[in-house]
Design a protein around this motif. Structure first.
Motif, PDB file in Angstrom:
ATOM      1  N   ILE A 381      33.203  33.237 -48.297  1.00  0.00           N
ATOM      2  CA  ILE A 381      33.140  32.725 -46.921  1.00  0.00           C
ATOM      3  C   ILE A 381      32.590  33.799 -45.988  1.00  0.00           C
ATOM      4  N   VAL A 382      33.002  35.043 -46.200  1.00  0.00           N
ATOM      5  CA  VAL A 382      32.578  36.145 -45.333  1.00  0.00           C
ATOM      6  C   VAL A 382      31.070  36.343 -45.420  1.00  0.00           C
ATOM      7  N   LEU A 383      30.518  36.214 -46.621  1.00  0.00           N
ATOM      8  CA  LEU A 383      29.056  36.298 -46.764  1.00  0.00           C
ATOM      9  C   LEU A 383      28.379  35.232 -45.923  1.00  0.00           C
ATOM     10  N   GLY A 384      28.928  34.019 -45.962  1.00  0.00           N
ATOM     11  CA  GLY A 384      28.360  32.932 -45.162  1.00  0.00           C
ATOM     12  C   GLY A 384      28.447  33.204 -43.668  1.00  0.00           C
ATOM     13  N   LEU A 385      29.572  33.788 -43.240  1.00  0.00           N
ATOM     14  CA  LEU A 385      29.742  34.119 -41.815  1.00  0.00           C
ATOM     15  C   LEU A 385      28.688  35.121 -41.356  1.00  0.00           C
ATOM     16  N   ILE A 386      28.471  36.144 -42.167  1.00  0.00           N
ATOM     17  CA  ILE A 386      27.505  37.188 -41.793  1.00  0.00           C
ATOM     18  C   ILE A 386      26.084  36.634 -41.810  1.00  0.00           C
ATOM     19  N   ALA A 387      25.781  35.770 -42.795  1.00  0.00           N
ATOM     20  CA  ALA A 387      24.452  35.149 -42.845  1.00  0.00           C
ATOM     21  C   ALA A 387      24.214  34.283 -41.611  1.00  0.00           C
ATOM     22  N   LEU A 388      25.239  33.544 -41.188  1.00  0.00           N
ATOM     23  CA  LEU A 388      25.117  32.721 -39.978  1.00  0.00           C
ATOM     24  C   LEU A 388      24.953  33.601 -38.747  1.00  0.00           C
ATOM     25  N   MET A 389      25.656  34.727 -38.715  1.00  0.00           N
ATOM     26  CA  MET A 389      25.523  35.665 -37.598  1.00  0.00           C
ATOM     27  C   MET A 389      24.089  36.185 -37.504  1.00  0.00           C
ATOM     28  N   PHE A 390      23.491  36.491 -38.646  1.00  0.00           N
ATOM     29  CA  PHE A 390      22.092  36.935 -38.673  1.00  0.00           C
ATOM     30  C   PHE A 390      21.164  35.851 -38.121  1.00  0.00           C
ATOM     31  N   SER A 391      21.383  34.597 -38.521  1.00  0.00           N
ATOM     32  CA  SER A 391      20.551  33.492 -38.039  1.00  0.00           C
ATOM     33  C   SER A 391      20.677  33.311 -36.529  1.00  0.00           C
TER      34      SER A 391
END
Length: 401
Positions: A381-391
């Motif tokens: 989930i944390v990977l997804g959060l950081i990827a969304l933050m980048f977007s």
């Protein structure tokens, strides 16, 4: 020799700034001390939670209720902060809420009943949350008056407060001091210092756009909302380290309890050091590039956490993650606070409200998913959060043009 200069007053643009003396060094020091307080208070109560639990004979479920009480009253404080700051100013709010938070902390430490402990956690929640909004408002004001970028430095002192709390709590626990005495010894000097320096806090300012907005309604601009959601994602990623890092190392990576306890301390130390250089990086490369680059670094760090089997490589990966996340939240607060469309207090409270909401929702969600799968898979989930933050950082770059 103290550096002092007078800022000019422009009619219709700045509010209540007809004459005041700006002390660059002392105002910066004052902001640093106030930013240290919430990290110190929160770190102290977390470091001595076992002692608080034993003194009041609390069960695990009651500890959960206490933490929920602190979070809930924190959200109430965040919601009410803009109106209170608009009415009396962030300077007064800072001083009052610092006292409230410290009183709540000491109330927790000296209490032996469930009700008293709950009252202390409620006071801490509302005090720390309003302190958070007011101190970030002061940080924005300092950046405006000094025409410098200092928010990362201020947030570094928040991290320093957490590190000091952990060290002091460990020493006092080893010396078998009660939690109440520990809290007084650690918090009183910093609280008294902050109150003594309050004269160097800055008065509010408002642009013409802010004045018009405040007379009509506070419609939050899209730019502020994006900053707020990104802060939520960053806080949630940081929260995953504090809530689950030690458990992940000990249960999944089979580290010892002693090694597992190092996770959040290493993460906080790296965060503190990285924030000391965050403002020069903002000045050199710009705010959005720092956020984008930080998102990439934190993503790489989290990939390492999930990929490596070596305990020490996982610790290094958590440190890399802290390095990347460190400048994100301070930069978002700074960008939101100087938007020029709504008052800084309204902007920073919006960002803080979303960020705290992320801490209340995401870490427990990781626990729920871990219960139904396993902790290793849940932390994806944390990977997804950081990827969304980048977007969203890429979107923020377009909105900032």
């Amino acid at each position: 020799m103290e550096l002092v200069h007078t800022l000019p007053f422009r009619s219709g643009v700045f509010n209540s700034l007809k004459s005041f003396m700006f002390h660059p060094l002392l105002s910066k020091l004052t902001c640093c001390v106030f930013f240290l307080l919430p990290g110190l208070f929160y770190g102290l109560v977390m470091s001595r939670l076992p002692a608080v639990k034993a003194a009041a004979e609390l069960s695990d479920s009651l500890i959960g209720l206490c933490l929920f009480c602190m979070g809930s009253f924190g959200l109430i404080g965040l919601a009410g902060s803009p109106a209170l700051i608009r009415k009396v100013g962030s300077r007064i709010v800072l001083c009052l809420t610092a006292v409230v938070a410290a009183a709540g902390l000491c109330f927790i430490g000296f209490s032996s009943s469930v009700i008293a402990v709950l009252i202390g956690f409620a006071a801490m929640g509302i005090g720390i949350s309003m302190l958070d909004v007011a101190m970030n408002t002061q940080g924005v004001l300092y950046e405006f008056h000094s025409r410098s970028q200092s928010m990362n430095l201020f947030h570094a002192f928040y991290s320093l407060g957490a590190v000091l709390a952990s060290l002091i709590g460990s020493v006092c626990a080893t010396a078998r001091l009660t939690a109440g005495l520990n809290f007084v010894i650690a918090s009183a000097p910093f609280l008294l210092l902050s109150l003594a320096l309050n004269r160097y806090l800055l008065p509010e300012r408002r642009t013409e756009a802010e004045e018009k907005t405040s007379k009509v309604c506070h419609r939050i601009p899209l730019f502020i909302l994006v900053c707020a959601v990104m802060a939520l994602l960053a806080y949630a990623a940081e929260g995953s380290v504090g809530e689950w890092g030690a458990l992940y190392l000990t249960t999944v990576k089979e580290a010892s309890v002693g090694i597992g306890a190092l996770v959040y301390g290493i993460f906080s130390c790296v965060t503190f050091a990285a924030r000391l250089v965050g403002d020069p990086l903002r000045k050199e490369f710009g705010e959005i590039p720092v956020i984008i680059f930080g998102s990439v670094i934190s993503f790489v760090g989290m990939v390492g956490v999930l990929s490596f089997s070596s305990v020490w490589l996982v610790l290094i990966s958590y440190a890399i993650m802290g390095l990347g996340l460190a400048p994100v939240v301070p930069t978002l607060f700074s960008m939101a606070g100087k938007n020029g469309k709504i008052p800084a207090a309204a902007a920073t409270s919006t960002v803080a409200f979303m960020a705290y909401g992320g801490l209340l929702i995401v870490p427990p969600s990781i626990g729920w998913l871990a219960q139904h799968t396993n902790l290793h898979e849940a932390l994806f989930i944390v990977l997804g959060l950081i990827a969304l933050m980048f977007s969203l950082a890429l979107l923020l770059r377009k909105l900032n043009k």
